[in-house]
Design an enzyme around this catalytic site. Structure first.
Site, PDB file in Angstrom:
ATOM      1  N   HIS A 240       3.768   6.520  -6.808  1.00 19.94           N
ATOM      2  CA  HIS A 240       2.924   7.561  -7.398  1.00 19.94           C
ATOM      3  C   HIS A 240       3.599   8.926  -7.222  1.00 19.94           C
ATOM      4  O   HIS A 240       3.719   9.717  -8.167  1.00 19.94           O
ATOM      5  CB  HIS A 240       1.549   7.534  -6.723  1.00 19.94           C
ATOM      6  CG  HIS A 240       0.513   8.347  -7.420  1.00 19.94           C
ATOM      7  ND1 HIS A 240      -0.792   8.436  -6.979  1.00 19.94           N
ATOM      8  CD2 HIS A 240       0.556   9.141  -8.525  1.00 19.94           C
ATOM      9  CE1 HIS A 240      -1.486   9.211  -7.782  1.00 19.94           C
ATOM     10  NE2 HIS A 240      -0.688   9.666  -8.727  1.00 19.94           N
TER      11      HIS A 240
ATOM     12  N   HIS B 140       0.831  -1.207   0.000  1.00 14.61           N
ATOM     13  CA  HIS B 140       0.000   0.000   0.000  1.00 14.61           C
ATOM     14  C   HIS B 140       0.871   1.265   0.000  1.00 14.61           C
ATOM     15  O   HIS B 140       0.710   2.141  -0.863  1.00 14.61           O
ATOM     16  CB  HIS B 140      -0.898  -0.028   1.241  1.00 14.61           C
ATOM     17  CG  HIS B 140      -1.838   1.124   1.356  1.00 14.61           C
ATOM     18  ND1 HIS B 140      -3.171   1.037   1.040  1.00 14.61           N
ATOM     19  CD2 HIS B 140      -1.653   2.415   1.754  1.00 14.61           C
ATOM     20  CE1 HIS B 140      -3.762   2.200   1.238  1.00 14.61           C
ATOM     21  NE2 HIS B 140      -2.863   3.056   1.674  1.00 14.61           N
ATOM     22  N   GLU B 141       1.776   1.350   0.957  1.00 13.55           N
ATOM     23  CA  GLU B 141       2.571   2.577   1.100  1.00 13.55           C
ATOM     24  C   GLU B 141       3.564   2.749  -0.056  1.00 13.55           C
ATOM     25  O   GLU B 141       3.837   3.875  -0.476  1.00 13.55           O
ATOM     26  CB  GLU B 141       3.302   2.595   2.444  1.00 13.55           C
ATOM     27  CG  GLU B 141       2.384   2.576   3.662  1.00 13.55           C
ATOM     28  CD  GLU B 141       1.370   3.714   3.690  1.00 13.55           C
ATOM     29  OE1 GLU B 141       1.580   4.728   2.997  1.00 13.55           O
ATOM     30  OE2 GLU B 141       0.362   3.583   4.418  1.00 13.55           O
TER      31      GLU B 141
ATOM     32  N   HIS C   8       1.725   4.441  -2.856  1.00 12.87           N
ATOM     33  CA  HIS C   8       1.752   5.901  -2.672  1.00 12.87           C
ATOM     34  C   HIS C   8       3.120   6.460  -3.079  1.00 12.87           C
ATOM     35  O   HIS C   8       3.213   7.480  -3.769  1.00 12.87           O
ATOM     36  CB  HIS C   8       1.515   6.257  -1.196  1.00 12.87           C
ATOM     37  CG  HIS C   8       0.105   6.165  -0.749  1.00 12.87           C
ATOM     38  ND1 HIS C   8      -0.934   6.798  -1.399  1.00 12.87           N
ATOM     39  CD2 HIS C   8      -0.454   5.539   0.323  1.00 12.87           C
ATOM     40  CE1 HIS C   8      -2.065   6.554  -0.759  1.00 12.87           C
ATOM     41  NE2 HIS C   8      -1.806   5.791   0.280  1.00 12.87           N
TER      42      HIS C   8
END
Length: 598
Positions: A397, A390-391, A394
């Site tokens: 991105h 998940h992190e 981020h």
């Protein structure tokens, strides 16, 4: 590494700690840049009254804004990350505080920016672009400022609105003090009579327990406490709704919803499409409730039975090194370029891995300009492996956005913020399901995935519908009392969970414990982001490189276009209900897979 014992920071190997020297080698280097920042307010003030005079002056000012943005990003990332490493060190808390004071001074010094840029006539601004071609690089930036023109008031009116700022924030502040500081819950007993502390932080672990008596007692203990203050909670929430209505009307918006969504260029139809699409797919949730009822083997399924795992006697122990390897393999579908960035982050200390004494809790990604930084508090669990995926979603991105966009177009909006992170999680889950042959493990993984759908897509949409309805109630002249709020919330639970579960009266008060209701129509983005991410992950797995190329184009986009257009470029049209319908269809397929395992 033993992840149970909490170490001091000095006891943790450097390879598991992020390297903030990539931003500033020493604190003295930070201080040197901070001194530069303190000269900015005077430099900004020198442009007051000049922005509408020429394209050159406007360009110079916008370049200064970029310079400030980069400087503040470096200063903030170093100071805040240092503070988060060990919150007991007052030195870094003081650095963060000094920086916040500098922000205030800079914002005050540049307060002329928006009014002056808005005041430039369209024809004149086009002349600036022609006379100063370099200004074209800021066309999107200037558009985003000028699009607010219809909602900017006269100078005197703006001053009056500014004076209401603290008052407008009062409902959220009062609620936070009440719920976080003043509210206390009773201790609760498990089936053997052992007593457990009940707090905001312990509530979810308690209702996840396999001990049903403990789940019920925690559920009742929490909501019976809120029941004693239900009228106070209703008054605070009513004040929040009134505040949002006031600001929407003052700024000439048709509704508080339009006002909230307009900031990110999101049409209100996106919000209402979400609710309508979930309504049309309620049968999947009812199927899930029935499956949970059957597999748990209880006479009646209650609201306090929703969080405990259906597959409870299975445990996956995954070290950090194993988790990294699995995430890397799962994301191999993203191609060599994406994997090289992921490996760079894994191998070159972008990540602060383990908990240490004084370290801030939770997990996050911070998109620093030099490279992103990721904070974890890793334990050897399945959930923590998903947190890595998940992190890093981020982080990558932010990496792409910072690398391929100008400073002013590099900050992607909150509407798309959870897409990349959740897409990574979806790819990881589908990789794990594809590569396990153990029936128990597969059931455990599907249960984990099903809960993501329930808590993110259905639950957050229910919250969004509650927000929408209380706003409509106020606009229609209805009083927002504890009784009316309870009745509305009860009816929504009946709609979203169906007849296969007992809608316990205590759940009527759940609205009183949700801080997101003070975030101004925020929660719907969790559900839309999840839907978009599921759609993108499915397209990547089915179509391969063309889908990956489109997706990476989206990651590189920053805020160079509105969020809906950026996602369309990746192959997902969030202006329609299709991505939501497709995600919920996948939810239904997972339910059928789960049934087949028992």
């Amino acid at each position: 590494m033993d992840t149970e014992k909490i170490l001091t920071r000095d006891e943790i190997d450097d390879k598991y700690k992020w390297n903030l020297a990539d931003i500033y080698p020493t604190d003295d280097d930070w201080e040197s840049d901070f001194d530069k920042l303190m000269t900015i307010p005077e430099r900004m003030q020198s442009y007051k009254g000049r922005l509408s005079q020429s394209g050159e002056a406007l360009l110079e000012f916008l370049k200064l804004v970029d310079e400030v943005s980069v400087l503040c990003s470096d200063l903030a990332n170093y100071a805040q990350r240092k503070s988060d490493e060990d919150t007991t060190k007052s030195k870094y808390q003081a650095m963060v505080s000094r920086l916040m004071n500098a922000y205030v001074a800079i914002n005050s010094a540049s307060s002329f920016e928006t009014p002056e840029i808005i005041s430039i006539e369209d024809e004149k601004l086009e002349g600036f672009y022609k006379a100063c071609p370099e200004l074209e690089a800021y066309r999107r930036t200037l558009y985003m400022i000028r699009r607010e023109k219809a909602h900017v008031l006269s100078e005197a009116e703006e001053q009056l609105l500014a004076l209401t700022g603290d008052m407008g924030a009062s409902p959220e502040n009062i609620y936070s003090m009440f719920s976080d500081a003043d509210l206390r819950f009773p201790k609760v007993a498990d089936s053997e009579g052992n007593m457990h502390e009940l707090t905001h932080g312990s509530y979810i672990p308690l209702v996840q327990s396999s001990d049903r008596a403990l789940r019920r007692n925690a559920f009742e203990g929490l909501y019976h406490t809120y029941d004693k203050f239900k009228n106070t909670c209703a008054a605070i929430l009513s004040a929040q709704v009134k505040s949002l209505s006031f600001y929407a009307k003052a700024r000439r918006y048709a509704s508080p919803l339009e006002s909230a969504l307009d900031t990110n260029e999101i049409p209100t139809e996106v919000y209402t499409n979400l609710i309508d699409a979930v309504h049309e797919n309620m049968h999947y949730m009812y199927d899930y409730v029935d499956l949970r009822h059957e597999l748990m083997g209880v006479d009646e399924l209650h609201m306090y039975d929703l969080y405990t795992p259906i597959v409870s006697d299975f445990d996956m122990k995954i070290s950090f090194e194993e988790a990294k390897e699995t995430v890397y393999k799962a994301l191999s579908v993203m191609g060599d370029e994406y994997l090289s960035i992921l490996k760079e982050g894994f191998d070159n200390r972008w990540i602060d891995v383990y908990e240490n004494e004084g370290k801030t809790s939770g997990a996050y990604s911070a998109g620093a300009r030099v490279h992103p930084y990721v904070l974890l508090n890793h334990k050897d669990t399945l959930n923590c492996m998903f947190t890595i995926a998940h992190e890093m979603g981020h982080a990558i991105h932010s990496y792409y956005s910072n690398k391929f966009q100008s400073v002013s177009c590099s900050n992607y909006t909150i509407f798309v913020a959870e897409v990349a992170s959740t897409c990574n999680e979806s790819l990881l889950m589908q990789y794990l399901l594809k590569n396990t042959t153990d029936k128990k493990e597969k059931a455990y993984l599907i249960n984990y995935f099903l809960e993501q759908f329930r808590t993110t897509l259905y639950r957050q949409t229910m919250f969004a519908e509650f927000e929408l309805k209380i706003g409509e109630m106020y606009e229609n002249g209805e009083a927002l009392t504890a009784e009316s709020l309870n009745a509305l919330y009860h009816s929504l639970n009946e709609l979203y969970f169906g007849k296969g579960i007992v809608i316990d009266s205590e759940i009527d008060l759940e609205w009183a414990r949700i801080p997101h209701f003070y975030y101004d129509y925020y929660v719907y983005q969790y559900a839309t982001g999840f839907s978009a991410a599921i759609a993108l992950s499915q397209r990547i797995l089915k179509e391969g490189k063309p889908a990956v190329d489109d997706y990476i184009g989206f990651l590189k986009g920053g805020c160079s276009k509105d969020p809906i257009s950026l996602l369309k470029g990746a192959g997902v049209d969030m202006s329609t209900a299709q991505p939501i319908n497709d995600a919920l269809k996948m939810f239904g397929e997972l339910i059928e897979q789960m049934k087949g395992l028992f």
